[in-house]
Every structure is written in C-alpha cells, then in structure tokens.
Scaffold this motif. Structure first.
Motif, PDB file in Angstrom:
ATOM      1  N   ALA A 136      92.936  29.264  78.067  1.00  0.00           N
ATOM      2  CA  ALA A 136      92.043  28.269  78.649  1.00  0.00           C
ATOM      3  C   ALA A 136      92.812  27.541  79.737  1.00  0.00           C
ATOM      4  CB  ALA A 136      91.584  27.283  77.574  1.00  0.00           C
ATOM      5  N   ILE A 137      92.268  27.490  80.941  1.00  0.00           N
ATOM      6  CA  ILE A 137      93.008  26.979  82.097  1.00  0.00           C
ATOM      7  C   ILE A 137      93.280  25.488  81.963  1.00  0.00           C
ATOM      8  CG2 ILE A 137      93.052  26.789  84.596  1.00  0.00           C
ATOM      9  CD1 ILE A 137      90.980  29.016  84.706  1.00  0.00           C
ATOM     10  N   GLY A 138      94.525  25.096  82.245  1.00  0.00           N
ATOM     11  CA  GLY A 138      94.917  23.697  82.219  1.00  0.00           C
ATOM     12  C   GLY A 138      95.826  23.374  83.395  1.00  0.00           C
ATOM     13  N   ARG A 139      96.174  22.108  83.529  1.00  0.00           N
ATOM     14  CA  ARG A 139      97.042  21.703  84.631  1.00  0.00           C
ATOM     15  C   ARG A 139      98.398  22.394  84.628  1.00  0.00           C
ATOM     16  NH1 ARG A 139      97.544  15.485  84.568  1.00  0.00           N
ATOM     17  NH2 ARG A 139      97.363  15.855  82.322  1.00  0.00           N
ATOM     18  N   PRO A 140      98.989  22.712  83.453  1.00  0.00           N
ATOM     19  CA  PRO A 140     100.265  23.436  83.479  1.00  0.00           C
ATOM     20  C   PRO A 140     100.174  24.783  84.200  1.00  0.00           C
ATOM     21  CG  PRO A 140      99.946  22.449  81.333  1.00  0.00           C
ATOM     22  CD  PRO A 140      98.654  22.274  82.078  1.00  0.00           C
ATOM     23  N   HIS A 141      99.013  25.449  84.096  1.00  0.00           N
ATOM     24  CA  HIS A 141      98.836  26.718  84.807  1.00  0.00           C
ATOM     25  C   HIS A 141      98.809  26.485  86.316  1.00  0.00           C
ATOM     26  CE1 HIS A 141      96.755  27.842  80.855  1.00  0.00           C
ATOM     27  NE2 HIS A 141      97.881  28.527  80.891  1.00  0.00           N
ATOM     28  N   ILE A 142      98.176  25.382  86.736  1.00  0.00           N
ATOM     29  CA  ILE A 142      98.121  25.066  88.164  1.00  0.00           C
ATOM     30  C   ILE A 142      99.515  24.702  88.667  1.00  0.00           C
ATOM     31  CG2 ILE A 142      97.113  23.527  89.908  1.00  0.00           C
ATOM     32  CD1 ILE A 142      94.664  23.266  88.036  1.00  0.00           C
ATOM     33  N   ALA A 143     100.272  23.968  87.858  1.00  0.00           N
ATOM     34  CA  ALA A 143     101.646  23.629  88.235  1.00  0.00           C
ATOM     35  C   ALA A 143     102.490  24.897  88.380  1.00  0.00           C
ATOM     36  CB  ALA A 143     102.262  22.706  87.189  1.00  0.00           C
ATOM     37  N   ALA A 144     102.301  25.836  87.452  1.00  0.00           N
ATOM     38  CA  ALA A 144     103.044  27.094  87.511  1.00  0.00           C
ATOM     39  C   ALA A 144     102.657  27.891  88.750  1.00  0.00           C
ATOM     40  CB  ALA A 144     102.783  27.915  86.248  1.00  0.00           C
ATOM     41  N   ALA A 145     101.383  27.833  89.130  1.00  0.00           N
ATOM     42  CA  ALA A 145     100.928  28.531  90.338  1.00  0.00           C
ATOM     43  C   ALA A 145     101.536  27.908  91.590  1.00  0.00           C
ATOM     44  CB  ALA A 145      99.408  28.501  90.408  1.00  0.00           C
ATOM     45  N   LEU A 146     101.591  26.580  91.615  1.00  0.00           N
ATOM     46  CA  LEU A 146     102.226  25.888  92.751  1.00  0.00           C
ATOM     47  C   LEU A 146     103.692  26.291  92.874  1.00  0.00           C
ATOM     48  CD1 LEU A 146     100.672  22.339  92.255  1.00  0.00           C
ATOM     49  CD2 LEU A 146     100.355  23.781  94.271  1.00  0.00           C
ATOM     50  N   LEU A 147     104.350  26.405  91.730  1.00  0.00           N
ATOM     51  CA  LEU A 147     105.760  26.791  91.711  1.00  0.00           C
ATOM     52  C   LEU A 147     105.917  28.240  92.160  1.00  0.00           C
ATOM     53  CD1 LEU A 147     108.518  25.565  90.981  1.00  0.00           C
ATOM     54  CD2 LEU A 147     108.189  26.426  88.661  1.00  0.00           C
ATOM     55  N   LYS A 148     105.051  29.116  91.686  1.00  0.00           N
ATOM     56  CA  LYS A 148     105.124  30.530  92.043  1.00  0.00           C
ATOM     57  C   LYS A 148     104.932  30.743  93.536  1.00  0.00           C
ATOM     58  CE  LYS A 148     103.146  35.055  90.940  1.00  0.00           C
ATOM     59  NZ  LYS A 148     102.180  35.793  90.083  1.00  0.00           N
ATOM     60  N   GLU A 149     104.029  29.981  94.123  1.00  0.00           N
ATOM     61  CA  GLU A 149     103.764  30.129  95.557  1.00  0.00           C
ATOM     62  C   GLU A 149     104.708  29.271  96.406  1.00  0.00           C
ATOM     63  OE1 GLU A 149      99.702  29.987  96.754  1.00  0.00           O
ATOM     64  OE2 GLU A 149      99.131  31.621  95.414  1.00  0.00           O
ATOM     65  N   GLU A 150     105.707  28.684  95.745  1.00  0.00           N
ATOM     66  CA  GLU A 150     106.753  27.903  96.419  1.00  0.00           C
ATOM     67  C   GLU A 150     106.174  26.732  97.198  1.00  0.00           C
ATOM     68  OE1 GLU A 150     109.028  30.709  98.719  1.00  0.00           O
ATOM     69  OE2 GLU A 150     109.960  31.575  96.924  1.00  0.00           O
ATOM     70  N   LEU A 151     105.164  26.088  96.598  1.00  0.00           N
ATOM     71  CA  LEU A 151     104.555  24.912  97.201  1.00  0.00           C
ATOM     72  C   LEU A 151     105.133  23.621  96.614  1.00  0.00           C
ATOM     73  CD1 LEU A 151     100.914  26.298  97.200  1.00  0.00           C
ATOM     74  CD2 LEU A 151     102.384  25.963  99.198  1.00  0.00           C
ATOM     75  N   VAL A 152     105.867  23.767  95.509  1.00  0.00           N
ATOM     76  CA  VAL A 152     106.638  22.678  94.920  1.00  0.00           C
ATOM     77  C   VAL A 152     107.962  23.254  94.437  1.00  0.00           C
ATOM     78  CG1 VAL A 152     104.633  21.310  94.184  1.00  0.00           C
ATOM     79  CG2 VAL A 152     105.600  23.031  92.639  1.00  0.00           C
ATOM     80  N   TYR A 153     108.908  22.364  94.144  1.00  0.00           N
ATOM     81  CA  TYR A 153     110.215  22.813  93.672  1.00  0.00           C
ATOM     82  C   TYR A 153     110.325  22.820  92.146  1.00  0.00           C
ATOM     83  CZ  TYR A 153     111.757  22.301  98.519  1.00  0.00           C
ATOM     84  OH  TYR A 153     111.890  22.441  99.870  1.00  0.00           O
ATOM     85  N   PHE A 211     103.353  17.608  89.069  1.00  0.00           N
ATOM     86  CA  PHE A 211     102.596  16.556  88.394  1.00  0.00           C
ATOM     87  C   PHE A 211     102.757  15.202  89.077  1.00  0.00           C
ATOM     88  CE2 PHE A 211     102.157  19.698  85.090  1.00  0.00           C
ATOM     89  CZ  PHE A 211     100.954  19.373  84.497  1.00  0.00           C
ATOM     90  N   GLU A 212     103.957  14.896  89.530  1.00  0.00           N
ATOM     91  CA  GLU A 212     104.198  13.588  90.155  1.00  0.00           C
ATOM     92  C   GLU A 212     103.563  13.479  91.541  1.00  0.00           C
ATOM     93  OE1 GLU A 212     108.384  12.843  90.109  1.00  0.00           O
ATOM     94  OE2 GLU A 212     108.383  12.248  87.984  1.00  0.00           O
ATOM     95  N   LYS A 213     103.401  14.611  92.207  1.00  0.00           N
ATOM     96  CA  LYS A 213     102.890  14.593  93.578  1.00  0.00           C
ATOM     97  C   LYS A 213     101.401  14.905  93.670  1.00  0.00           C
ATOM     98  CE  LYS A 213     104.375  16.187  98.163  1.00  0.00           C
ATOM     99  NZ  LYS A 213     105.359  17.059  98.872  1.00  0.00           N
ATOM    100  N   TYR A 214     100.912  15.774  92.749  1.00  0.00           N
ATOM    101  CA  TYR A 214      99.543  16.257  92.889  1.00  0.00           C
ATOM    102  C   TYR A 214      98.661  16.158  91.636  1.00  0.00           C
ATOM    103  CZ  TYR A 214     101.572  18.528  97.026  1.00  0.00           C
ATOM    104  OH  TYR A 214     102.214  18.775  98.217  1.00  0.00           O
ATOM    105  N   LEU A 215      99.190  16.464  90.479  1.00  0.00           N
ATOM    106  CA  LEU A 215      98.348  16.708  89.313  1.00  0.00           C
ATOM    107  C   LEU A 215      98.277  15.566  88.310  1.00  0.00           C
ATOM    108  CD1 LEU A 215      99.480  20.394  88.603  1.00  0.00           C
ATOM    109  CD2 LEU A 215      97.583  19.601  90.039  1.00  0.00           C
ATOM    110  N   GLY A 216      99.085  14.532  88.485  1.00  0.00           N
ATOM    111  CA  GLY A 216      99.119  13.422  87.542  1.00  0.00           C
ATOM    112  C   GLY A 216      97.865  12.566  87.570  1.00  0.00           C
TER     113      GLY A 216
END
Length: 288
Positions: A138-155, A161-166
């Motif tokens: 079931a899709i949650g914010r951790p999956h979105i954070a992992a996607a951001l990390l995979k696409e190198e959009l966050v470090y 979470f602190e910049k976008y998802l919090g």
C-alpha cells in the motif's frame, strides 16, 4: 530447530511491517528471521493491509512460530496522528476488507497528488518510479521518499521528509483517517483486540483515559523508542486499568529502522494478555 541463546522461545515481536505496506522484507524473510532468533510468536502488522495473511499463518505453522493476525490503522483526533494495532482479527471479515480497500484506493490517490505537488514545486519525480518501489505494498510517503532518493532528487530520506513530505509542507497531502473510536470498533467488529501503538512516540498520555472509555483494550508498552522508565509506566497503567500489555520492534527495514526483529525483548505474557481480552470485549473504565 535450534533457538538463539537467551531466547528459548520465551519472547515475541508483535509489531512488524513487510513489503505489503512500508517495510522492505517479505513475509518469508520476516518469519525466517524470527525463526533464527527463536521467537515464540510474531504479528505482522502492516499499515491498512492484511495481505500478508494467510501465507504468514501457513509458514509460521511450518516453522513452529505462533503467528497472530494483525494490522496497524491510523486515526486522527484533535490534530494528533494516532496509530492503533489490531490483533487476532478475522482477515476475511467483509466489513474490514471493504474498509481496507477504501484505504488502499485513498493511498493511491494521495500518493498521486503528492507527486503532482512535487512536480508543481519543480521536482521532476515520476509516479511510475513510486509505483515500482511500492510494488505490492500500500503506497505511503516512505515509498515516495525512496523514489526521490532513487531519482537523485534528494540526498537522504530525512531530506525528503524535511523538505517535501513532512506535515504542513507544500507537498504534503492529508491521508484517509478515522476517529479513534471508529478504529476501535472496526477492529472489534472483525473479532480483534485494539491496542494503542507506541503512546510514548505519539505523546498522548493525557488522552488514554478517553481512549479506554472509547474501547481500546491494550497499550503497546514495549517499543524501541520507549525508555525503560516509560515502558514500566505503561505496564503499570495497563495493569491498573485491565488492559493488555503488548510490544514489538516496529520493524520496517534494516537500513532505516532503529531496531531489529525481536528488539526490544517482549515476553510471551503479551500474547497471553491479548488472549485474555478475546473473552472480555466490554468497554473499560479509567482508573487513575
């Protein structure tokens, strides 16, 4: 099978997540880990999901591990995000499965809206990447954070979470929620025992009398983020009010989790206290 030193099948872990929600381990991996360390019982408590069952029950039987059907549901009251665990539920209960389907659909819509918000903020995340990471879960914010990390959009996850998802940030989207009493009743309607998850994390001690009046039947006293003093305080509170005392690792994955399966050590008496509540579903009264 040889059990790990010191465990001798006296301990349990009643709070574990798998790939069916926001964990990274399969049902097989979770049960194999529980078997290696010699746990007597576990509960897989995926968020808004019971897809780990009945496979978990079948594999647990093969390994000699008692598997307690469970899940974790979210609720919100007066701006506070509350997590509620349900144990010994009938995972095929029609009312429960219908409500879980609604939650799963709402999670998908929410995730898509969060990605749209990110795109509007100039963050070029693809929704397909989120879906590929979530997999069967079931899709949650951790999956979105992992996607951001995979696409190198966050470090890091933390930056995501602190910049976008919090909470309260421009990309955040409220999730499907119920009132605590609705969750307690839903779990009971499915034959389960509702337990307040990690109250020391959500910091809702002052509202526990209200939750007891509304129908909660247990407190998760053992948790990786509960100090020894806090743990004892919740055990004392639970016993004084006739509540079940439970606990678990709240395991998600080895990379980002603060504990492993089987930590902290939760005695088998936690399972016994839940079983006692199965025959005593009446609402309780708070005792200060």
């Amino acid at each position: 099978m040889q059990t790990a030193p010191g465990f001798a099948r006296r301990y349990v872990d009643l709070h574990i997540h798998t790939i069916h929600s926001d964990g990274s381990s399969t049902v097989e991996e979770v049960l194999e880990a529980a078997s290696r360390i010699g746990l007597a019982a576990i509960a897989i408590t995926d968020h808004d999901c019971v897809d780990a069952y009945p496979h978990a029950l079948e594999m647990g039987s093969q390994l000699g591990i008692e598997v307690i059907p469970g899940l974790e549901l979210s609720s919100e009251s007066e701006g506070i995000d509350l997590h509620i665990l349900g144990y010994f539920i009938d995972t095929a209960n029609p009312t429960l499965t219908r409500r879980l389907t609604e939650m799963k659909n709402a999670r998908y819509v929410r995730a898509r809206k969060i990605v749209e918000n990110l795109n509007n903020q100039g963050v070029d995340l693809r929704f397909d990447t989120v879906l590929s990471i979530a997999g069967v879960g079931a899709i949650g914010r951790p999956h979105i954070a992992a996607a951001l990390l995979k696409e190198e959009l966050v470090y890091s996850f933390r930056e995501a979470f602190e910049k976008y998802l919090g909470y309260g940030l421009p990309c955040y989207v409220e999730k499907y929620r119920m009132q605590p009493r609705e969750v307690f009743d839903l779990i009971k309607q499915a034959g389960g025992i509702p337990v307040l998850a990690h109250p020391g994390v959500t910091k809702v001690d002052e509202r526990i009398p209200e939750f007891i009046s509304d129908g909660v039947l247990g407190i998760e006293a053992y948790h990786t983020e509960h100090s020894s003093a806090l743990q004892q305080s919740y055990i004392k509170m639970a016993r004084k009010n006739g509540l079940a005392v439970t606990g678990g690792s709240d395991f998600h994955n080895s990379s980002h989790n603060k504990s492993e399966i089987g930590t902290p050590r939760v005695p088998y008496s936690a399972v016994k206290s839940l079983k006692e509540k199965q025959s005593a579903p009446a609402r309780l009264e708070w005792s200060p």
